[in-house]
Scaffold this motif. Structure first.
Motif, PDB file in Angstrom:
ATOM      1  N   ARG A  95      -7.255  16.312   1.663  1.00 49.01           N
ATOM      2  CA  ARG A  95      -7.403  15.373   0.525  1.00 49.01           C
ATOM      3  C   ARG A  95      -7.525  15.984  -0.509  1.00 49.01           C
ATOM      4  N   ALA A 142       1.085   7.055  -6.524  1.00 49.66           N
ATOM      5  CA  ALA A 142       0.141   7.102  -5.628  1.00 49.66           C
ATOM      6  C   ALA A 142      -0.604   7.782  -5.810  1.00 49.66           C
ATOM      7  N   PRO A 148      -6.115  10.642  -4.688  1.00 53.80           N
ATOM      8  CA  PRO A 148      -6.106   9.671  -3.997  1.00 53.80           C
ATOM      9  C   PRO A 148      -4.013   9.027  -3.022  1.00 53.80           C
ATOM     10  N   ARG A 149      -4.829   8.843  -2.322  1.00 59.23           N
ATOM     11  CA  ARG A 149      -3.630   8.096  -1.216  1.00 59.23           C
ATOM     12  C   ARG A 149      -2.743   9.200  -0.711  1.00 59.23           C
ATOM     13  N   THR A 150      -3.421  10.581  -0.875  1.00 66.79           N
ATOM     14  CA  THR A 150      -2.325  11.960  -0.911  1.00 66.79           C
ATOM     15  C   THR A 150      -3.244  12.759   0.012  1.00 66.79           C
ATOM     16  N   TRP A 151      -2.242  13.200   0.983  1.00 65.86           N
ATOM     17  CA  TRP A 151      -3.242  14.538   2.236  1.00 65.86           C
ATOM     18  C   TRP A 151      -2.452  15.524   2.593  1.00 65.86           C
ATOM     19  N   ARG A 153       0.784   5.847   0.275  1.00 64.60           N
ATOM     20  CA  ARG A 153       0.686   6.866   0.464  1.00 64.60           C
ATOM     21  C   ARG A 153       1.540   8.164   0.764  1.00 64.60           C
ATOM     22  N   GLN A 154       0.827   8.793   0.508  1.00 63.27           N
ATOM     23  CA  GLN A 154       1.874  10.391   0.901  1.00 63.27           C
ATOM     24  C   GLN A 154       1.222  11.569   1.122  1.00 63.27           C
ATOM     25  N   ASP A 203      -5.323   7.306 -10.019  1.00 66.75           N
ATOM     26  CA  ASP A 203      -6.457   6.011  -9.679  1.00 66.75           C
ATOM     27  C   ASP A 203      -7.305   5.863 -11.321  1.00 66.75           C
ATOM     28  N   ASP A 244      -3.864  -1.018  -8.887  1.00 67.18           N
ATOM     29  CA  ASP A 244      -3.060  -1.471  -7.545  1.00 67.18           C
ATOM     30  C   ASP A 244      -2.169  -2.577  -8.368  1.00 67.18           C
ATOM     31  N   ARG A 281       0.840  -0.684  -0.084  1.00 64.86           N
ATOM     32  CA  ARG A 281      -0.271   0.420  -0.095  1.00 64.86           C
ATOM     33  C   ARG A 281       0.832   1.665   0.043  1.00 64.86           C
TER      34      ARG A 281
END
Length: 325
Positions: free
Chosen positions: A110, A168, A113-116, A19-20, A171, A176, A17
């Motif tokens: 946010r 990352a 995707p996968r980024t905050w 995330r960043q 989407d 994946d 998985r």
């Protein structure tokens, strides 16, 4: 298949998985009960990594493009500065916001995707990849690694990190698969760079893999572990005399050739018995080169401390822990 690739595949190290965080200071994140193997990387800005449960490892500053491999740690924090209190606690795959409302609002934003984060100029980008390893092969891989390995920025790892960071935030169909393979690439390049930087003596397993003769023999053992290998046959594969091969193998690998083969066979059998519900003791024995199920059972109990039938009935504690995360 080469030895390291085989071990990574069997350990399930591509079940990953990503995330960043893209955030201006101050920022701080603590991870409790994280996966067995974590990759951190930074892209500009300050970053300090602290393993809270491994006091022997001092806090480490990561420069832009550096990669940190974290293993054997159940709690660690990455932040812009050691004085910055944690703003987020990640436990069991859930995010708990800490601190005041401003910190919470910032860390909750946010961006993709996968980024905050806030994504503003001057922000540090922190990339985190998580590998959920499985079974005895996973434990074997972890045993090769220290709690923290830092790989300085380089052109090859940099290109792989840029690809991973870009993907990352996407989407798209097949995302994946792209992320798994990209993170797998980062891990392998990081392992290569780290091992090359600390020289041939430590860790011994990497010196063995890169040795032309011993590496070739190891690859053959992993390609066909069920074959009734002898030291003489392995020496011939390695292009060495029997005595010279046995001595060099033991020095680089840390155990004699036949002891290594037995350990690897028991690793494969242990994972077969737990991961394949229909695998009988006799079938597991044949799969790893034993025609006599009794001899296999004796060797297995000597290696694992329990009989193969009991082992197969018990749940893998690593898998059980991963299932709740």
């Amino acid at each position: 298949m080469d030895t390291l690739s085989d071990l990574l595949r069997r350990a399930g190290a591509t079940d990953a998985r990503v995330r960043q965080l893209i955030q201006r200071p101050p920022w701080s994140m603590t991870y409790a009960d994280p996966p067995a193997l974590t990759v951190f990387a930074t892209f500009g800005g300050p970053a300090m990594l602290r393993l809270e449960d491994v006091p022997a490892v001092p806090p480490t500053r990561l420069a832009a493009g550096d990669i940190a491999l974290v293993a054997h740690s159940a709690r660690h924090t990455i932040s812009d500065d050691l004085a910055t209190p944690p703003q987020v606690l990640i436990r069991g795959g859930r995010k708990q916001l800490l601190g005041g409302s401003r910190a919470q609002a910032v860390m909750e934003g946010r961006l993709a995707p996968r980024t905050w984060g806030d994504g503003l100029p001057g922000a540090t980008r922190v990339l985190r990849g998580m590998f959920q390893l499985r079974g005895e092969a996973g434990r074997r891989l972890l045993a090769m690694l220290p709690p923290l390995a830092v790989i300085p920025a380089g052109p090859r790892t940099g290109a792989a990190l840029d690809l991973l960071a870009g993907e990352a935030a996407r989407d798209e169909p097949g995302q994946d698969a792209v992320l798994n393979r990209s993170l797998d690439l980062v891990l392998v390049l990081a392992l290569r760079s780290w091992c090359a930087s600390i020289g041939p003596a430590d860790p011994s397993w990497y010196a063995a893999l890169t040795d032309p003769s011993i590496g070739t023999a190891l690859d053959q053992l992993h390609t066909d572990p069920a074959r009734p290998w002898t030291v003489a046959e392995l020496a011939e594969v390695a292009g060495m005399s029997r005595a010279a091969f046995a001595a060099r193998f033991a020095r680089l690998v840390g155990q004699p050739p036949m002891a290594y083969l037995t350990d690897w066979r028991m690793t494969l059998a242990a994972d077969l018995l737990r991961e394949e519900a229909a695998t009988t003791v006799a079938a597991a024995a044949r799969a790893v080169g034993y025609q006599d199920a009794f001899a296999f059972s004796v060797a297995f109990k000597r290696a694992k401390g329990v009989s193969p039938s009991r082992w197969g009935r018990e749940e893998d504690p690593v898998a059980a822990e991963a299932a709740v995360r």
